[in-house]
Enzyme design. Structure first.
Site, PDB file in Angstrom:
ATOM      1  N   PHE A  95      24.596  41.132  64.531  1.00 47.51           N
ATOM      2  CA  PHE A  95      23.517  41.825  63.832  1.00 47.51           C
ATOM      3  C   PHE A  95      24.027  43.132  63.244  1.00 47.51           C
ATOM      4  O   PHE A  95      24.899  43.795  63.806  1.00 47.51           O
ATOM      5  CB  PHE A  95      22.345  42.078  64.779  1.00 47.51           C
ATOM      6  CG  PHE A  95      21.654  40.812  65.207  1.00 47.51           C
ATOM      7  CD1 PHE A  95      20.646  40.259  64.431  1.00 47.51           C
ATOM      8  CD2 PHE A  95      22.031  40.160  66.374  1.00 47.51           C
ATOM      9  CE1 PHE A  95      20.028  39.084  64.814  1.00 47.51           C
ATOM     10  CE2 PHE A  95      21.413  38.988  66.767  1.00 47.51           C
ATOM     11  CZ  PHE A  95      20.397  38.445  65.980  1.00 47.51           C
ATOM     12  N   GLU A  96      23.439  43.514  62.120  1.00 45.69           N
ATOM     13  CA  GLU A  96      23.904  44.655  61.344  1.00 45.69           C
ATOM     14  C   GLU A  96      23.973  45.949  62.140  1.00 45.69           C
ATOM     15  O   GLU A  96      24.858  46.782  61.913  1.00 45.69           O
ATOM     16  CB  GLU A  96      22.975  44.831  60.134  1.00 45.69           C
ATOM     17  CG  GLU A  96      23.379  45.923  59.178  1.00 45.69           C
ATOM     18  CD  GLU A  96      22.415  46.027  58.019  1.00 45.69           C
ATOM     19  OE1 GLU A  96      22.315  47.123  57.448  1.00 45.69           O
ATOM     20  OE2 GLU A  96      21.745  45.028  57.683  1.00 45.69           O
ATOM     21  N   ALA A  97      23.065  46.134  63.087  1.00 44.77           N
ATOM     22  CA  ALA A  97      23.063  47.374  63.867  1.00 44.77           C
ATOM     23  C   ALA A  97      24.195  47.426  64.877  1.00 44.77           C
ATOM     24  O   ALA A  97      24.408  48.453  65.520  1.00 44.77           O
ATOM     25  CB  ALA A  97      21.727  47.559  64.577  1.00 44.77           C
TER      26      ALA A  97
END
Length: 266
Positions: free
Chosen positions: A53-55
């Site tokens: 995930f991007e985070a």
């Protein structure tokens, strides 16, 4: 397996997206239907799927419910490691993301996506006809992931020969080595999943090609809903309707609150 006769357009997109994903591969997951499809894949045929995930979360088991964003705490719970946004994108740039799974509002025949604005560019950028959510990490995913899977609702207004704005690069103009010459390492769009069928991109021309139709569709109905000429594979097949179990998993276990997969009006 019993085939369902009660499914929505979003649900067949989710099932199709899940089936494209392979076991023991790394998938960089965008917000929305890609999350639902990745969860469905991991609960059916791909238990070894590793979501990113991007985070910054890598490899969470996602046993505590559907994340509602790429920064949701559920993406971090049980993750193999968390390195933040820079670490997540460094992973893709080093070639460790097999798939990038992203959506868009407009697409062209080479798989370039627009999720920024609709209108005349550049004059209408400040006052567009429609302001869209923007890139987030989608442009980086499209540039660096080994292969990308795209989701776009199928509508003639969304399938255009020329985009209002190129947010996420596909095969650019389709010319030989176009992505390499632009400094991108990923191979680009691998599959496009719409509300009407599944498409790949022909190896030589990089143009969108129909390979599977959803139930009730024909080559003619799909072409009529597309704003440019499609390539048609020699052996186009019908994608099977979702099974009762696949629909149950989506509705009861993965997205019971209809956060991303909306329920049909009764």
């Amino acid at each position: 397996m019993t085939v369902s006769t009660d499914y929505t357009a979003q649900e067949i997109i989710v099932v199709a997206g899940a089936k494209v994903l392979e076991d023991n591969k790394i998938v960089f997951v965008g917000t929305g239907l890609p999350m639902v499809a990745s969860l469905l894949a991991s609960r059916t045929h791909a238990p070894g799927l590793i979501p990113v995930f991007e985070a910054g979360a890598v490899g969470p088991p996602l046993k505590h419910g559907l994340p509602v964003s790429v920064g949701d705490s559920r993406t971090f719970t049980g993750a193999s490691y968390v390195k933040g946004l820079n670490g997540a994108f460094e992973l893709t740039q080093r070639g460790f993301a097999d798939f990038g799974f992203i959506g868009g509002a407009e697409v062209d025949m080479y798989g370039n996506l627009n999720s920024t604005m609709m209108g005349d560019f550049p004059a209408g950028y400040q006052k567009p006809k429609v302001r869209l959510p923007g890139s987030g990490g989608a442009s980086d995913m499209a540039a660096s992931c080994e292969r990308t899977i795209l989701i776009v609702p199928h509508d003639k207004k969304k399938f255009n020969e020329k985009l209002s704005y190129v947010t996420s690069p596909g095969h650019l103009d389709g010319s030989p080595n176009a992505r390499y010459n632009a400094g991108m390492q990923g191979k680009g769009p691998y599959r496009l999943i719409t509300t009407k069928g599944i498409f790949d991109f022909e190896e030589k021309t990089k143009r969108m090609r129909l390979i599977q139709m959803f139930p009730g569709e024909t080559v003619e109905s799909i072409q009529a809903a597309t704003g440019f000429e499609l390539l048609i594979a020699d052996n186009v097949t019908e994608f099977p309707a979702p099974t009762v179990e696949e629909v149950r998993l989506i509705r009861e276990e993965i997205d019971p609150n209809g956060v991303f997969v909306k329920r049909a009006a009764k």
